[in-house]
Write a protein that holds these residues in place. Structure first.
Motif, mmCIF file in Angstrom:
data_model
loop_
_atom_site.group_PDB
_atom_site.id
_atom_site.type_symbol
_atom_site.label_atom_id
_atom_site.label_comp_id
_atom_site.label_asym_id
_atom_site.label_seq_id
_atom_site.Cartn_x
_atom_site.Cartn_y
_atom_site.Cartn_z
ATOM 1 N N PRO A 97 4.924 4.002 -5.147
ATOM 2 C CA PRO A 97 4.969 2.541 -5.283
ATOM 3 C C PRO A 97 5.659 1.803 -4.129
ATOM 4 O O PRO A 97 5.732 0.585 -4.147
ATOM 5 N N ALA A 98 6.190 2.533 -3.128
ATOM 6 C CA ALA A 98 6.920 1.855 -2.048
ATOM 7 C C ALA A 98 6.060 0.810 -1.354
ATOM 8 O O ALA A 98 6.537 -0.285 -1.015
ATOM 9 N N GLY B 71 -5.114 -0.729 5.904
ATOM 10 C CA GLY B 71 -5.184 0.147 4.739
ATOM 11 C C GLY B 71 -4.136 -0.174 3.685
ATOM 12 O O GLY B 71 -3.129 -0.842 3.956
ATOM 13 N N LEU B 72 -4.351 0.344 2.498
ATOM 14 C CA LEU B 72 -3.475 0.041 1.360
ATOM 15 C C LEU B 72 -2.218 0.912 1.307
ATOM 16 O O LEU B 72 -1.275 0.583 0.602
ATOM 17 N N GLY B 73 -2.228 2.035 2.006
ATOM 18 C CA GLY B 73 -1.057 2.905 1.969
ATOM 19 C C GLY B 73 -0.834 3.532 0.611
ATOM 20 O O GLY B 73 0.307 3.678 0.163
ATOM 21 N N THR C 149 1.802 10.957 5.287
ATOM 22 C CA THR C 149 2.160 11.290 3.910
ATOM 23 C C THR C 149 3.673 11.217 3.769
ATOM 24 O O THR C 149 4.401 11.288 4.770
ATOM 25 N N PRO C 150 4.194 11.087 2.549
ATOM 26 C CA PRO C 150 5.655 11.044 2.391
ATOM 27 C C PRO C 150 6.350 12.259 2.993
ATOM 28 O O PRO C 150 7.405 12.126 3.639
ATOM 29 N N PRO D 259 4.302 -2.804 3.702
ATOM 30 C CA PRO D 259 3.222 -2.071 4.366
ATOM 31 C C PRO D 259 3.724 -0.729 4.883
ATOM 32 O O PRO D 259 4.846 -0.633 5.396
ATOM 33 N N LYS D 260 2.904 0.298 4.766
ATOM 34 C CA LYS D 260 3.333 1.621 5.221
ATOM 35 C C LYS D 260 3.629 1.619 6.716
ATOM 36 O O LYS D 260 4.440 2.418 7.189
ATOM 37 N N GLU D 261 2.974 0.706 7.465
ATOM 38 C CA GLU D 261 3.205 0.643 8.909
ATOM 39 C C GLU D 261 4.621 0.212 9.256
ATOM 40 O O GLU D 261 5.083 0.417 10.380
#
Length: 298
Positions: free
Chosen positions: A16-17, A9-11, A264-265, A22-24
């Protein structure tokens, strides 16, 4: 047996982080989220490998699980052997990668790992949720063994007025006692259907899937012929509905607070706080860093 972690996924929720990370790989304390999920996936006996379904646009995830001799040698030369060992640990985990070049939903991501899984049952663990004590998949395995190797999903209760936000299971509790709540932790249901976002008056239960699946290998064959569903994507739940016509499926009710959400953040920040407050090596430093705000945390 293998475990699949979709990670292509794009995260977008973390932009913008996630433009460059990657969020992972976002850290929870000193490890990235995906390492917690990999370690959880490897906890059940018989799981000998984790397949990460990655995007070619996110090579950083593969880099993280690769050996970095230069960094390890540098740390060791400076007397930081503990850090060198912790860096090395990630590269020893039995992780392999397949690619989802054209993201088309969770079902499509799982199908991308079909060849690597083979003809065995497998786990699916969503990558934005992890269970610190790693026991949830173990209990799912026990339920599967008790029912002849059937597929098992983890579910958790949601407030009645929120059923229209989730996919809800239909079925009946099969280990009900006279006093136990059929939707409380430890209850086991025989699943008869999956209803996507029903209105409260139409909901067959208040139990939704929390992102842990133990699935029969037959699901891969069904996914291979599964047409697009909601969002014009290949939906795993659609293939699971078809599986129910052929095989039994069970659901284990878990406490949603057993796991940590990082989707989510706000949830990710809360998970960092939760993990710091539960870690005897971190709690004092965490409260000190928070200063006056720590008084509100007890």
């Amino acid at each position: 047996m293998k475990a699949i972690i979709p990670a292509a996924g794009l995260g977008t929720r973390f932009l913008p982080a996630t433009k460059s990370m990657p969020k992972e790989l976002l850290p929870v304390l000193d490890k990235p989220v995906i390492q917690y999920v990999v370690e959880e996936a490897l906890e059940p006996e018989g799981v000998d490998g984790v397949i990460i379904v990655n995007s070619r646009e996110k090579p950083q995830i593969e880099d993280y699980f690769s050996i970095d001799e230069k960094l390890e040698d540098m740390l060791s030369s400076r007397g930081k052997d503990e850090f060198a060992q912790r860096v090395h640990e990630a590269s020893t985990l039995p992780v392999s990668f397949v690619y989802q070049d054209n993201p088309r939903g969770l079902g499509h991501a799982v199908l991308c790992a079909a060849e690597a899984v083979g003809a065995e049952p497998f786990f699916v663990l969503l990558g934005d949720y992890f269970v610190p004590d790693r026991q949830m998949c173990l209990r799912m395995t026990e339920v599967s063994k008790e029912h002849g190797g059937a597929s098992v999903i983890a579910v958790a209760p949601v407030p009645e007025d929120q059923t229209n936000r989730y996919g809800i299971i239909a079925g009946e509790c099969i280990n009900r006692s006279e006093t136990a709540d059929t939707e409380s932790e430890g209850a086991v249901w025989k699943v008869s259907g999956l209803v996507e976002k029903p209105e409260p008056k139409d909901a067959p239960s208040h139990l939704f899937i929390v992102g842990r699946y133990l699935l029969s290998s037959r699901i891969m064959e069904l996914l291979a012929t599964q047409g697009p569903g909601a969002g014009n994507e290949i939906q795993l739940t659609d293939a699971m509905e078809r599986l129910l016509a052929e095989e039994e499926m069970y659901a284990l009710v878990v406490d949603p607070a057993e796991g940590c959400d990082t989707g989510t953040p706000a949830a990710w920040a809360a998970t960092n706080a939760r993990m710091a407050l539960s870690d005897p090596n971190q709690i004092d430093a965490f409260k000190e860093a928070l200063g006056q705000a720590a008084e509100n945390l007890g």
